[in-house]
Scaffold this motif. Structure first.
Motif, short mmCIF file in Angstrom:
data_model
loop_
_atom_site.label_atom_id
_atom_site.label_comp_id
_atom_site.label_asym_id
_atom_site.label_seq_id
_atom_site.Cartn_x
_atom_site.Cartn_y
_atom_site.Cartn_z
N TYR B 147 49.57 32.47 45.86
CA TYR B 147 48.41 33.35 45.88
C TYR B 147 47.99 33.64 47.32
CZ TYR B 147 43.52 34.71 45.60
OH TYR B 147 42.33 35.36 45.77
N PHE B 148 47.98 32.60 48.14
CA PHE B 148 47.58 32.81 49.54
C PHE B 148 48.61 33.64 50.28
CE2 PHE B 148 44.77 28.91 49.35
CZ PHE B 148 43.63 29.67 49.34
N LEU B 149 49.88 33.39 50.01
CA LEU B 149 50.92 34.18 50.69
C LEU B 149 50.72 35.66 50.42
CD1 LEU B 149 54.34 32.34 50.33
CD2 LEU B 149 52.94 32.63 52.36
N ILE B 150 50.40 35.99 49.17
CA ILE B 150 50.22 37.40 48.85
C ILE B 150 48.87 37.90 49.36
CG2 ILE B 150 50.15 39.12 47.01
CD1 ILE B 150 51.83 37.28 45.33
N SER B 151 47.81 37.13 49.08
CA SER B 151 46.46 37.68 49.32
C SER B 151 46.11 37.70 50.81
CB SER B 151 45.43 36.88 48.54
OG SER B 151 45.27 35.61 49.11
N ILE B 152 46.71 36.87 51.61
CA ILE B 152 46.33 36.86 53.02
C ILE B 152 47.37 37.53 53.90
CG2 ILE B 152 45.86 35.33 54.98
CD1 ILE B 152 44.52 33.52 52.99
N PHE B 153 48.64 37.35 53.56
CA PHE B 153 49.66 37.88 54.44
C PHE B 153 50.33 39.14 53.87
CE2 PHE B 153 49.23 33.36 55.20
CZ PHE B 153 49.06 33.33 56.56
N GLY B 154 49.79 39.65 52.77
CA GLY B 154 50.44 40.77 52.12
C GLY B 154 50.03 42.11 52.69
N HIS B 155 50.35 43.17 51.94
CA HIS B 155 50.08 44.54 52.41
C HIS B 155 48.73 45.02 51.90
CE1 HIS B 155 54.07 44.34 53.90
NE2 HIS B 155 54.58 44.17 52.70
N GLU B 156 48.57 46.34 51.83
CA GLU B 156 47.24 46.95 51.67
C GLU B 156 46.48 46.45 50.43
OE1 GLU B 156 50.10 48.87 51.66
OE2 GLU B 156 50.20 48.97 53.84
N ALA B 157 47.05 46.61 49.25
CA ALA B 157 46.31 46.31 48.03
C ALA B 157 46.52 44.85 47.62
CB ALA B 157 46.75 47.25 46.91
N ARG B 158 46.59 43.96 48.61
CA ARG B 158 47.06 42.60 48.32
C ARG B 158 46.10 41.80 47.46
NH1 ARG B 158 45.76 42.86 53.84
NH2 ARG B 158 43.99 41.56 54.37
N ALA B 159 44.78 41.98 47.65
CA ALA B 159 43.84 41.11 46.93
C ALA B 159 43.99 41.30 45.43
CB ALA B 159 42.42 41.42 47.36
N ARG B 160 44.06 42.56 45.02
CA ARG B 160 44.15 42.84 43.59
C ARG B 160 45.47 42.32 43.02
NH1 ARG B 160 45.96 46.92 40.77
NH2 ARG B 160 45.13 47.16 38.66
N ALA B 161 46.55 42.59 43.76
CA ALA B 161 47.85 42.15 43.28
C ALA B 161 47.91 40.64 43.17
CB ALA B 161 48.95 42.66 44.21
N ALA B 162 47.35 39.95 44.17
CA ALA B 162 47.40 38.49 44.16
C ALA B 162 46.61 37.94 42.98
CB ALA B 162 46.85 37.94 45.46
N THR B 163 45.44 38.54 42.73
CA THR B 163 44.63 38.05 41.61
C THR B 163 45.35 38.28 40.29
OG1 THR B 163 42.73 38.69 42.91
CG2 THR B 163 42.33 38.15 40.63
N LYS B 164 45.97 39.45 40.18
CA LYS B 164 46.70 39.75 38.94
C LYS B 164 47.82 38.75 38.72
CE LYS B 164 48.49 43.97 36.82
NZ LYS B 164 48.86 45.35 37.12
N PHE B 165 48.57 38.51 39.78
CA PHE B 165 49.66 37.53 39.70
C PHE B 165 49.12 36.19 39.22
CE2 PHE B 165 51.12 33.86 42.21
CZ PHE B 165 52.36 33.68 41.66
N PHE B 166 48.02 35.77 39.85
CA PHE B 166 47.49 34.45 39.55
C PHE B 166 47.00 34.37 38.11
CE2 PHE B 166 44.86 30.79 39.70
CZ PHE B 166 45.48 29.99 40.62
#
Lengths: 467, 490
Positions: B147-166
């Protein structure tokens, strides 16, 4: 006989004596440090008293109190909470804090008496000691918000006490006794008595208010928000923990769960608390309000475990309460450092905290992970216990609610985590962190991880006392 | 003890990276060394003579220590040929992931590598645990760092994508928790013994109805991770927004934990229920192959194309597992490994392309072959691999799976074979758009650097090896698969 009574009651007596002494002393000698030392010494002696009498057989004291190992376990827990909260209060540098320490220790006294009570009279009395101390503690800052919160608590708690008293009265009318041990013997036949059931239902409404379960939950977020962080921590942990420990005895001993309608309504209240608590938490931007709503949901999980009524009920509840208490204390330790001013409770103030205070943000992370029941924290095993208890009683529908609630809960827990590690909106200065708070937080984190990774000793203990 | 070391090394390397995060490139080297040791240990286990001589007892190494005894939880790790191959893949792709972030990640190195290592530790834990509590713990342990890898180091829409993944994966995880506890209590009530142990729980007597429910709980958790068709929507978002290394680990390893869970737990624990459920699972697998391929063809974003292709390729794994005959299982194993290598490489390449051109939109790319010949050549190679060109690993996997499915359900096999056409279509499109046609950008790009070439050629070499001589891998997996089959009795 009398001597045994005194020794077993020593935690209560010691705190009472120290409180009276502090009260008199404050008339002519006021120093925060000295008052702190006296109050803490009193609590430590009480702790010693509770620990020294562990392992003794259950003992009734003038019918009012029943002291057994499970009671003593909760007593130890509550005294430790009291110590942590008072130390946190001392770090807050409130003006004229002496009476705050004193009243906190009196509140602990009320909580201790509550978990030990085995009689409607002692139950009501100790609950009032606890509640009245809480009104003062909540409004102690004497600011607009805390006064409002204190007043709200006063009114709601007062009305819940009215329910409670009326319920006790009706129950007395039906049974002619206030003694739980006597009621427990006649309860199988009383279960078909609508008058008694009505009385019991009213007392449960009163307890529901104190626990802030849906639909009696309205007050809780305002209290959390308005009170200073240590006091909010006390409300979240000691007050709720004591009432839960009491309801464990109340529901199981009086055999109330044998009544299908009562059992079902408890489960419905639990399910509502889980769903509504979690849903309302989604909307919040204030971390204290998030914790308040999440605590509604957590009490819901606990109610399911209690209501399961199997041999696992006491064990799982005790484990979960302990882990929840530690978790909340960690969260409030961090909050008490970060939000020195009211406007700093907002999640925005926590943005990027990891890059300013890595250790403290790490502690808050672990606490949030535990609330979200992720490994390797105590919350993970706690959730296992809760679902296990529900399983052991074949409560399928509640399990579904636990799962749904946990998934909703992730949304806002992740939001908190995301702010901790995200990019700060504007550069903020690092806050000064008192050493005592840092030490406390560290110890609590170790305890939480210990419960999550190697809880053998702890589980053996609670298993042996819950038999 | 080696198994414990395999787990502890990434955990320690991660913690050390966090502590030394501010000291230049230290975290990168710590992780490389740690993963290197892990890879070495796994290779040593692989090459040791006892592995080759396995006949009836599939376990190569095992530790079984008491842990939370009051609840019947043991620290039980064990490794058979199947786990061994996956551990090798994990350590190898871990190294590739560290290399892939060498240039892309320049800030917060310590925290980044901490998360990377802890995801890998969770993945290793999943592949090694035989205690269901430990398995669940590892299963959830990999989520937060990812989750942190996606939500902090990811691209533009990362927060939403990370939450969805989680949410998707944790939702599956909760179902798994409930199902594991259900199995635990059924076993407790039947035998009076509290245990989370795989071997003990395997023989739990239960009614067909409860077996079905529990099997569905296990299946749902693993199907979300795989991802099988109705649960796949988290994957394209998570892949697209994750940093390159995150995508490599996600596609190469995290999805494989779902496949592994199906192989190791779902079918062997509930053989009858799985057999009754098999037709549904086969349909879901075939639908995944086709639907993933269709959607991949419709993408403009190169990374999304690769992401959808993963759904398509892992449909084969689902087919292989639920056909449950020797050919299909071998195919599933090869497909797991081959897809790990080829998808990892493709994400690596897309990431490198994005770093250079600044876009992942295929419409904005064109004619890059002349500007980036080496990168283009590697992309061609791995597109071919993904397409299932004979001689490369994916061909073996898909062919074996199809041959296995054919024995069970001819219609499904025929339908899936049709999917191969679409796979070819989108693979060609994904290659043709960026690299042929008129040169879109007139800037000069640096071609692949030596370390990128090193990483990609090792991936290419392994893909070739899998394609040309898969027997080594099949031999290693064979005892484990035989044991699984005899357990499940299908």
């Amino acid at each position: 006989m009398l001597l045994t009574d005194l020794i077993l009651l020593s935690p209560l007596i010691v705190i009472a004596i120290f409180s009276v002494f502090t009260l008199l002393l404050l008339g002519f000698f006021r120093r925060p440090g000295v008052t702190l030392a006296i109050v803490i010494t009193g609590l430590l002696f009480a702790l010693l008293g509770a620990l020294a009498t562990s392992g003794l057989a259950p003992w009734n004291i003038v019918r009012l109190f029943l002291l057994d190992d499970i009671t003593r376990f909760y007593m130890v827990l509550l005294i430790l909470i009291g110590i942590v909260v008072i130390i946190l209060q001392h770090q807050q540098r409130t003006e004229q804090p002496e009476e705050l320490y004193l009243i906190t220790s009196i509140a602990v006294l009320g909580a201790l008496a509550l978990v030990a009570s085995n009689h409607f009279a002692s139950f009501f009395l100790s609950l009032e000691i606890l509640s009245i101390s809480l009104y003062i503690m909540i409004s102690y800052l004497y600011k607009e918000r805390s006064l409002e919160a204190g007043f709200k608590y006063l009114i709601l708690s007062g009305s819940s006490s009215a329910f409670l008293l009326f319920g006790i009265g009706v129950s007395y009318l039906a049974t002619g006794t206030l003694d739980f041990s006597v009621i427990a013997q006649i309860s199988p036949e009383m279960l078909s008595n609508p008058l008694w059931l009505g009385g019991i239902a009213l007392t449960l409404v009163g307890i529901g208010f104190k626990l802030a379960v849906v639909p009696f939950h309205m007050w809780s977020p305002d209290i959390y928000e308005g009170a200073s962080p240590p006091v909010a921590a006390f409300v979240a942990t000691a007050s709720k923990g004591a009432v839960l420990a009491f309801s464990l005895r109340y529901l199981l001993k009086l055999g109330l769960l044998n009544h299908p309608t009562l059992k079902t309504s408890l489960l419905i209240v639990a399910a509502l608390s889980i769903i509504i608590g979690n849903l309302l938490a989604l909307q919040q931007a204030n971390i204290k309000r998030i914790l308040a709503y999440s605590s509604i949901a957590h009490i819901g999980y606990l109610l399911i475990a209690i209501t399961s009524g199997t041999s696992l009920a006491v064990e799982s509840t005790t484990y979960y309460i302990t882990s929840y208490i530690i978790t909340m204390l960690i969260a409030f330790c961090v909050i008490s450092v970060i939000s020195r001013r009211e406007e700093e409770d907002n999640l925005d103030s926590y943005r990027g905290m990891f890059w300013r205070h890595p250790w403290f943000a790490g502690a808050l992370t672990i606490s949030i992970l535990s609330l979200a029941s992720l490994p390797v924290t105590a919350g993970f095993i706690g959730k296992l216990y809760i679902v296990g208890a529900a399983f052991s009683a074949s409560l399928w529908a509640p399990i579904v609610f636990i799962v749904i609630g946990s998934i909703i809960g992730l949304f806002y827990y992740l939001r908190v985590l995301f702010s901790l590690y995200g990019e700060p909106k504007e550069p903020r200065e690092t806050t000064h962190i008192p050493k005592a708070t840092a030490l406390l937080t560290g110890l609590l984190v170790i305890a939480l991880l210990w419960l999550g990774i190697y809880p053998n000793l702890f589980i053996d203990t609670i298993r042996s006392i819950s038999e | 003890m080696i198994l414990l070391a395999l787990l502890l090394i990434p955990l320690l390397a991660g913690a050390l990276s966090l502590l030394l995060g501010k000291k230049g490139d230290w975290p990168r080297w710590i992780c490389l060394v740690g993963l290197g040791i892990d890879l070495g240990l796994a290779l040593w286990l692989w090459l040791s003579p006892s592995t080759a001589s396995l006949e009836h007892e599939p376990w190569i190494a095992e530790i079984d220590w008491p842990w939370i005894t009051p609840l019947g939880i043991r620290f039980h790790l064990a490794l058979d040929g199947l786990s061994l191959l996956l551990v090798l893949l994990t350590a190898f792709l871990g190294i590739i992931a560290v290399l892939a972030s060498w240039r892309g990640i320049q800030e917060r190195l310590g925290f980044y590598h901490f998360n990377l290592m802890w995801v890998l530790a969770g993945v290793l834990g999943v592949f090694l645990s035989l205690d269901l509590f430990l398995f669940l713990l590892s299963w959830e342990l990999m989520l937060i760092p990812m989750y942190f890898l996606i939500s902090i180091f990811g691209h533009e829409a990362r927060a939403r994508a990370a939450t969805k993944f989680f949410l998707f994966t944790q939702g599956g995880g909760l179902l798994l928790l409930v199902a594991i506890l259900g199995l635990y209590f059924l076993h407790l009530w039947a035998t009076g013994e509290a245990s989370f142990d795989y071997f003990a729980l395997r023989n739990t007597p239960m009614s067909p109805q409860s077996a079905m429910w529990l099997m569905l709980g296990f299946f749902a958790a693993f199907a979300v991770k795989l991802p099988a068709l109705p649960f796949h929507t988290w994957l394209p978002d998570a892949h697209t927004e994750a940093p390159t290394a995150g995508s490599i680990i996600l596609a190469g390893l995290l999805l494989k934990t779902g496949a592994y869970g199906l192989l190791r737990f779902t079918v062997p624990l509930f053989p009858e229920a799985a057999e009754r459920f098999a037709p549904v699972a086969l349909v879901l697998g075939a639908a995944g192959v086709l639907y993933g391929a269709f959607l991949a063809f419709a993408q403009r974003d190169l990374k999304r194309l690769v992401a959808y292709s993963s759904i398509s390729h892992l449909g084969f794994v689902l087919l292989g597992v639920f056909s449950w005959n020797t050919l299909a299982l071998q195919g599933a194993v090869v497909q797991i490994l081959a897809h790990g290598l080829s998808a990892g490489a493709l994400f690596f390449l897309v990431g490198s392309l994005k770093e250079r051109t600044g876009t992942r939109d295929m419409e904005q790319m064109g004619g890059l072959w002349s500007a980036l010949p080496r990168l283009a050549a590697f992309t061609l190679f791995f597109s071919m691999a993904s397409m299932g060109l004979p001689g490369l690993g994916n061909f073996i996997g898909e062919f074996l799976v199809l041959a296995g499915v054919y024995q069970v359900q001819v219609a499904i096999a025929a339908l899936t074979a049709l999917g191969l056409v679409f796979i070819t279509l989108y693979s060609l499109k994904g290659f043709q758009k960026p690299f042929y046609g008129a040169l879109s950008q007139s800037r000069v790009f640096p071609d692949l650097s030596p370390y990128e070439i090193l990483a990609l050629s090792s991936l290419a070499g392994l893909t070739l090896w899998l394609g040309l001589y898969p027997q080594t891998v099949l031999n290693t997996a064979a005892p484990a698969l035989r044991a699984l089959q005899s357990i499940a009795g299908m």
